[in-house]
Scaffold this active site. Structure first.
Site, mmCIF file in Angstrom:
data_model
loop_
_atom_site.group_PDB
_atom_site.id
_atom_site.type_symbol
_atom_site.label_atom_id
_atom_site.label_comp_id
_atom_site.label_asym_id
_atom_site.label_seq_id
_atom_site.Cartn_x
_atom_site.Cartn_y
_atom_site.Cartn_z
ATOM 1 N N HIS A 13 52.530 -9.640 8.549
ATOM 2 C CA HIS A 13 51.299 -9.037 8.040
ATOM 3 C C HIS A 13 50.074 -9.555 8.801
ATOM 4 C CE1 HIS A 13 48.440 -8.530 4.365
ATOM 5 N NE2 HIS A 13 48.629 -7.346 4.897
ATOM 6 N N GLU A 40 52.075 -5.915 11.712
ATOM 7 C CA GLU A 40 51.165 -4.955 11.069
ATOM 8 C C GLU A 40 49.754 -5.450 11.327
ATOM 9 O OE1 GLU A 40 48.553 -3.746 7.569
ATOM 10 O OE2 GLU A 40 49.011 -5.732 8.342
ATOM 11 N N ASP A 42 45.246 -4.070 11.048
ATOM 12 C CA ASP A 42 44.293 -3.096 10.514
ATOM 13 C C ASP A 42 43.302 -2.679 11.594
ATOM 14 O OD1 ASP A 42 45.193 -3.546 7.697
ATOM 15 O OD2 ASP A 42 44.459 -5.560 8.144
ATOM 16 N N HIS A 55 40.097 -6.122 8.954
ATOM 17 C CA HIS A 55 40.563 -5.648 7.646
ATOM 18 C C HIS A 55 39.429 -5.100 6.792
ATOM 19 C CE1 HIS A 55 41.646 -6.003 3.378
ATOM 20 N NE2 HIS A 55 42.854 -5.655 3.784
ATOM 21 N N GLU A 115 47.766 0.012 10.884
ATOM 22 C CA GLU A 115 47.170 0.508 9.634
ATOM 23 C C GLU A 115 45.756 1.009 9.929
ATOM 24 O OE1 GLU A 115 46.849 -1.991 6.057
ATOM 25 O OE2 GLU A 115 45.463 -0.460 5.301
HETATM 26 O O1 G3P Z 1 49.933 -2.255 5.462
HETATM 27 C C1 G3P Z 1 50.284 -3.135 4.456
HETATM 28 C C2 G3P Z 1 49.113 -3.932 3.948
HETATM 29 O O2 G3P Z 1 48.450 -4.500 5.036
HETATM 30 C C3 G3P Z 1 48.143 -3.098 3.136
HETATM 31 O O3 G3P Z 1 47.157 -3.844 2.536
HETATM 32 O O4 G3P Z 1 44.875 -4.712 2.326
HETATM 33 O O5 G3P Z 1 46.617 -6.068 3.476
HETATM 34 O O6 G3P Z 1 45.689 -4.045 4.562
HETATM 35 P P1 G3P Z 1 46.033 -4.705 3.267
HETATM 36 MG MG MG Z 2 46.897 -3.932 6.386
#
Ligand code: G3P
Ligand code: MG
Length: 246
Positions: A13, A40, A42, A55, A115
């Site tokens: 993450h 993953e 953002d 993020h 993302e």
């Molecule tokens: O993509 C999974 C997760 O990253 C979604 O939530 O807020 O951590 O971007 P967040």
């Molecule tokens: Mg995310």
């Protein structure tokens, strides 16, 4: 759309979970050091349209900048420190462009989950721009998996580059999940793991969807989800839920 699923069962993450400043190249290096093969992260747009990693809507929490990130040009964004808030060890770390991350993925043969995290009011333009950039930057690499909480962003991504795989993110259960994912021609549904039980997992799988869950930080829970048939676990605990966990 190509509905193949080459992705591994464990995803780091924000690059390096909680062990590095999120969404930076240094975080990805930490993920790689722990042997992870998928990350993953953002992505949003700078004021001048460049896709970069962050993020939050604002810069305040994870950089030395302030205010709405999408209102500043890259020339300004690139000057901020994106690691010092985490620890002195990372103090020289900068915000990362999507193009830098594509290069890092190529270098380490990493799968990517991009993302799409639009700044407020920019859903469609962000979806379109990120999809077009990803198509170009990931040439010759396995397709990155695009995901978003914004169905408008995913719709624009689908219109721009239909072939890139898409997953809809949900933080609350929607009984109309089948219609939502069908309208965006999604390969996967990305759920807060707290929304899932064995029965729901079976329903999603029976409908032909891949199931991606976030953010799972307890190994016992990760094991349970995998036993139910979940396809991918996104974790901050890149140390205890390692690449060989599954
Ligand atoms: O993509 C999974 C997760 O990253 C979604 O939530 O807020 O951590 O971007 P967040
Ligand atoms: Mg995310």
């Amino acid at each position: 759309m190509n509905k193949s699923w080459p992705y591994p069962a464990v995803v780091a993450h924000r690059g390096g979970g909680k062990l590095a400043p999120e969404n930076t190249l240094a975080a990805i290096d930490v993920g790689v050091r722990f042997g992870h093969t998928m990350i993953e992260f953002d992505v949003k747009l700078s004021q001048d349209g460049l896709p970069f990693l962050l993020h939050d809507d604002t810069l305040d929490r994870t950089s030395s900048g302030y205010g709405v990130a999408g209102e500043l040009p890259w020339q300004t964004l690139k000057t901020f420190d994106a690691g010092g808030w985490f620890s002195g060890e990372f103090a020289s770390e900068k915000l990362a462009l999507l193009s830098d991350v594509a290069e890092k993925c190529r270098q380490h043969a990493l799968f990517a989950n991009i993302e799409i995290k639009p700044s407020p009011g920019t859903d469609r333009e962000t979806g379109r721009a990120v999809a077009l950039a990803a198509e170009q930057l990931w040439q010759g690499q396995p397709a990155p998996l695009l995901s978003s909480f914004s169905s408008a962003a995913l719709e624009a991504a689908m219109a721009a580059v239909p072939a890139l795989p898409r997953g809809l993110l949900l933080d609350e259960w929607h009984d109309d999940w089948q219609a939502l994912t069908a309208s965006l021609d999604c390969v996967s549904l990305h759920l807060n793991h707290r929304l899932l039980d064995a029965q729901r997992t079976a329903q999603l799988k029976a409908a032909g969807l891949r199931v991606f869950v976030y953010t799972v930080n307890k190994p016992e829970r990760a094991r349970e989800l995998l036993n139910w048939g979940v396809d991918a676990i996104c974790t901050d605990r890149i140390d205890t839920i390692g690449p060989d966990f599954a």
